[in-house]
Design an enzyme around this catalytic site. Sequence first.
Site, short mmCIF file in Angstrom:
data_model
loop_
_atom_site.label_atom_id
_atom_site.label_comp_id
_atom_site.label_asym_id
_atom_site.label_seq_id
_atom_site.Cartn_x
_atom_site.Cartn_y
_atom_site.Cartn_z
N GLU A 182 0.83 -1.54 0.15
CA GLU A 182 0.00 -0.08 0.02
C GLU A 182 1.00 1.31 -0.46
O GLU A 182 0.81 1.85 1.17
CB GLU A 182 -1.12 0.21 1.48
CG GLU A 182 -1.89 1.52 1.29
CD GLU A 182 -2.34 1.00 2.11
OE1 GLU A 182 -3.80 2.52 2.35
OE2 GLU A 182 -2.68 0.21 3.24
N LYS A 219 -2.84 -2.39 -3.16
CA LYS A 219 -3.57 -1.03 -2.61
C LYS A 219 -3.33 0.37 -2.65
O LYS A 219 -2.69 0.59 -2.28
CB LYS A 219 -4.03 -1.34 -1.32
CG LYS A 219 -4.94 -0.29 -0.45
CD LYS A 219 -6.02 -0.86 1.36
CE LYS A 219 -6.69 0.12 1.90
NZ LYS A 219 -6.88 -0.38 3.10
#
Length: 300
Positions: A182, A219
């Site tokens: 992420e 992500k």
Amino acid sequence: MAKDTVASTSQADRISSVAGFIAALDQSGGSTPKALSQYGVEAEEYSTEEEMFGLIHQMRCRIMQAPDFTSEKVLGAILFERTMRGEVAGMPVPQYLWEERGVVPFLKIDKGMEDVQNGAQILKPIPGLDELLATAREFGIFGTKERSVIHEANAEGIEAVVVQQFELGKQVIAAGLVPIVEPEVLIDSPTKTEAEALLKAATLRQLDLLEDGQNVILKLTIPNEAGLYDDLADHPRVLRVVALSGGYTTDDACERLSKNTKMIASFSRALAEGLSAKQSDDEFNAALASNIDKIYSASL
């Protein structure tokens, strides 16, 4: 062991190919007071850290036990470490999610970020990571999540973030888990579009270095250019590309996400928008169901 292998395979299949989204229930120490305030619980209503975490756990349990929080629309849920070690309905949380709800459990493992350097924030060291990953496996966790932040279109800073994320991801993979990589680009960055182009290029370079079987989930902030991350979603080492809401309202995040057909949602603030500790169960469940429906529809 056979049962564990079967569960892991079915979880991987769900995450990689089934319609739905991943719920982010992983607010940690620094973000918990804000999450509680949005939930209608103010700071004066608790006096210790234990009370604070107890209240946020109650909120999470209320979400997890809501009628619409099931595998029909929710693929997975990202947990804070305390939540992983806690219980819901008399069961360990990861076990409850998978066995009772069909929702794949993930664990947030990062311990925050360093100060901004070259327009980005890399992760702080994670003491005892190997032990934490082993514990996560014992609890039935499928994967992990680790968040860095990109503030501006600085190639050196973005490269540092991405390289660190993938090095950590390889450690997670070696422990038998699947990492959610992420590198968040802030939605109010004045150079967001340019930063996203640099991020895509840096991410592709790292993906190409992975070996067969070293699979990740990405992500990412919903990009300004619709479809920008389609190439990442099509990469053989990527199980799924999921989108963070990043501070967008539920409606705005869903509208933006719907234009990116190869991304699904992994929302936190947008999922909990409009929920309140003061609501009756019927009111709470209706508000959550509305958010779940919007996020699911945008993820199709």
